[in-house]
Design a protein around this motif. Structure first.
Motif, short mmCIF file in Angstrom:
data_model
loop_
_atom_site.label_atom_id
_atom_site.label_comp_id
_atom_site.label_asym_id
_atom_site.label_seq_id
_atom_site.Cartn_x
_atom_site.Cartn_y
_atom_site.Cartn_z
N ALA A 373 -33.57 107.39 -4.23
CA ALA A 373 -34.14 108.48 -3.42
C ALA A 373 -34.11 108.17 -1.93
N ALA A 374 -33.92 106.88 -1.61
CA ALA A 374 -34.16 106.45 -0.23
C ALA A 374 -33.26 107.13 0.80
N LEU A 379 -35.37 115.06 2.41
CA LEU A 379 -36.04 113.88 1.86
C LEU A 379 -36.54 114.13 0.44
N SER A 380 -36.55 113.04 -0.32
CA SER A 380 -37.04 113.11 -1.69
C SER A 380 -38.54 112.81 -1.71
N PRO A 381 -39.31 113.59 -2.48
CA PRO A 381 -40.74 113.28 -2.59
C PRO A 381 -41.00 111.84 -3.05
N ALA A 382 -40.10 111.28 -3.86
CA ALA A 382 -40.29 109.89 -4.31
C ALA A 382 -40.23 108.93 -3.11
N GLU A 407 -46.65 107.31 -9.12
CA GLU A 407 -45.90 106.17 -9.64
C GLU A 407 -45.12 105.44 -8.54
N HIS A 408 -44.95 106.08 -7.41
CA HIS A 408 -44.25 105.41 -6.31
C HIS A 408 -45.23 104.84 -5.29
N CYS A 409 -46.48 104.76 -5.66
CA CYS A 409 -47.51 104.27 -4.71
C CYS A 409 -48.27 103.11 -5.33
N LEU A 536 -38.65 108.23 8.62
CA LEU A 536 -40.03 108.46 8.16
C LEU A 536 -40.98 107.28 8.41
N PRO A 537 -40.59 106.03 8.08
CA PRO A 537 -41.55 104.93 8.28
C PRO A 537 -42.07 104.86 9.72
#
Ligand SMILES: Cc1ncc(C[n+]2csc(CCOP(=O)(O)OP(=O)(O)O)c2C)c(N)n1
Ligand SMILES: [Mg+2]
Length: 563
Positions: A373-374, A379-382, A407-409, A536-537
């Motif tokens: 997804a990166a 952008l992907s919600p994941a 699950e991604h957190c 994003l980061p």
């Protein structure tokens, strides 16, 4: 001389109600006068928190209550305000959030009495049954009739709201009554009408559950709200570990188990349900989807919670071979005692190894999805979920409506993750995050929202309230310009239908949307649009810097695709 309104406010404060969230009208005249009098005379009253929509007022109260566990009060304008309050009241009711909802009532006298009708609305806003608008979602409702009953009414309202299973109560406050002189005589300094102690799990039912658990080969716990109480979160951590029972969380609202727990088997119980020979359901209204998964007929199901049959939901046919009534912490503590010495350690070891293998493959799969997804544009919600997880403080409060993918957190502590109510009355998350920040001013607070959820929240009202009340919250909007859930439900029901072959579906696409970040900027906040995954980061860092160092709200408008 003090009015009933003044006595009411002083009494609320004396009973620990620190905030009155409000959206006023002509019915507020005695309340506003009483606030002014209290300020001049130094009387302690709840802090007034103005919200320019009732949905926001109640959602803020909800967020405040879910973090503080204190009972807040909300007051809205008569029948029309009550009508606007119904959706967020349903959200609170379904999540057992205790709060005192209240509304004025149009004056009933047409002239003569102090506070009598003096506006044309006072005829048309009167209803036969104002409380009937909201009665289905409150545990109790009443109308204050006179000055003398004030203390009993307030104490009874608060005690019922705070008794488990908690929930909203509703009090209507006629203008003439609020304007009366307060009753002579003193009010008790301490309430004599306390919340009832919660039901405790029945000893023989615990014994039966322990017998079933001792012989089960493949037990499974499914939880949604085990973490409603931090003691429940801690109890489940210890219990699952001690007895090697995998825990699946289904649509969690209060996270029940930390992300890193060795027994955490994720957030989709579908495949696990059919494999289990005993399922313990903890505070979970919809533990699985019967259309997708069914336990085998021999699998026993134990339902646990303050209301294990969810009596307020009209139809719910999940099996309950045994219902254990009580708090998660109490039930698990009794079960732990009853299981002492009954489980063979070598069996537990085999189970642990098996779950560790399953968990490792689940984590590997999540990692692969996250990595894939990166780079996706939009952008992907994941990916967005991963970035949020990496950027947040360890004790940050994250309110999810409802696009964050848990699950991604990583959430390691109780009270750090709050999902939207099972009622899913959209427009809750932004206000709830503001309320959470009010309850925990020293913790980072963020709301993760779909573009649809954000628009439902009355965004201008939200940003106005954040600025007005000094609540620097970060809003991350996962913006796919769409009501994605509406679209996917259409495609799920008609996989090969006309809609599946259409490019544009009515009632799903929202574009072109306004520049959402500008709405926050217009209220004095920080705002940024993010279109590149790699950006994003750093954008999150800039936004969190504004929140922390400048004490300004911030909004990231993250342009997302469909997962
Ligand atoms: C008050 C209310 N109205 C309508 C709905 C129905 N509904 C459920 S999800 C959804 C779309 C949400 O869109 P968004 O927040 O953008 O998330 P997405 O599905 O795009 O990920 C709608 C309209 C609802 N839950 N609550
Ligand atoms: Mg959307």
């Amino acid at each position: 001389m003090q009015s009933v309104a003044g006595a009411y406010l002083a009494l609320l404060a004396a009973r620990g109600v620190n905030f009155l969230f409000g959206n006023g009208g002509t019915d507020f005249a005695p309340i506003i006068e009483a606030y002014a009098e209290a300020a001049q005379k130094g009387v302690t009253v709840p802090r007034p928190i103005l919200a320019t929509h009732e949905n926001l007022a109640v959602s803020m109260a909800h967020g405040y209550a879910m973090v503080s566990r204190a009972i807040p009060a909300v007051m809205v304008h008569v029948s029309v305000g009550t009508a606007n309050m119904v959706c967020p009241a349903m959200n609170a009711a379904r999540e057992n959030v205790g709060m005192l909802l209240s509304a004025g009532r149009s004056p009933v006298t047409e002239s003569g009495m102090f506070g009598a009708r003096d506006g044309y609305i006072h005829w048309s806003q009167e209803m036969y049954d104002q409380a009937g608008l909201i009665r289905e979602f409150v545990k109790w409702d009443y109308e204050l009739r006179n000055a003398e009953q004030l203390e009993t009414v307030v104490d009874r309202a608060l005690a019922i709201a705070a008794s488990e299973p908690r929930g909203p109560v509703y009090l209507s406050l006629p203008r003439e009554v609020l304007g009366l002189p307060a009753a002579a005589g003193s009010v008790s300094s301490v309430s004599r009408l306390h919340a009832a102690a919660p039901a405790a799990p029945d000893a023989s039912a615990i014994e039966t559950a322990a017998e079933w658990l001792a012989t089960a080969e493949r037990p499974l716990i499914i939880a949604a709200n085990g973490g409603r109480d931090p003691a429940g979160f801690a109890a489940l951590d210890a219990f699952a570990e001690r007895f090697a029972i995998p825990v699946a969380q289904h649509k969690p609202r209060y996270l029940s188990l930390r992300s890193s727990h060795p027994m955490n088997v994720g957030y989709d119980p579908t495949r696990l349900v059919a494999d289990a020979d005993l399922i313990i359901v903890i505070e979970s209204d919809a533990p699985w989807f019967p259309a997708q998964a069914q336990p085998v007929p021999s699998c026993k199901v134990i339902q646990c919670g303050f209301d294990p049959l969810f009596t307020r939901i009209p139809i719910r046919g999940f099996p309950s071979d045994l219902g254990l009534t009580g708090s998660t912490a109490a039930i698990l503590a009794r079960l732990t005692d009853a299981l002492a010495g009954r489980l063979d350690e070598s069996r537990l070891k085999a189970r642990r190894d098996d779950i560790a293998a399953k968990r490792a493959s689940m984590l590997a799969q999540w990692d692969a999805t996250g990595a894939a997804a990166a780079a996706r544009v939009p952008l992907s919600p994941a990916w967005v979920s991963r970035c949020i997880s990496d950027a947040k403080d360890a004790d940050a409060i994250v309110v999810n409506e409802y696009t964050l993918m848990v699950e991604h957190c990583s959430f390691e502590k109780p009270d750090c993750y709050f999902g939207s109510s099972a009622a899913s009355g959209l427009g809750w998350g932004a206000g709830a995050a503001l309320g959470a920040k009010l309850a925990a001013p020293n913790r980072q607070a963020m709301a993760v929202l779909g573009d649809g959820a954000y628009l439902f929240s009355n965004p201008v009202s939200v940003h106005h309230a954040a600025a007005m009340h000094g609540l620097p919250v970060l809003f991350v909007v996962m913006n796919n310009s769409m009501w994605g859930a509406v679209r996917s439900s259409t495609l799920a029901m008609y996989p090969d239908g006309f809609a599946s072959r259409s490019n544009e579906l009515p009632f799903t696409s929202l574009g072109p949307l306004p520049a959402l970040e500008q709405i926050c900027i217009a209220a004095g906040g920080y705002g940024e649009r993010v279109e590149e995954p790699a950006a994003l980061p750093a954008a999150l860092q800039r936004a969190l810097h504004a929140v922390k160092n400048e004490r300004r709200q911030a909004l990231l408008n993250v342009i997302c695709g469909i997962e």
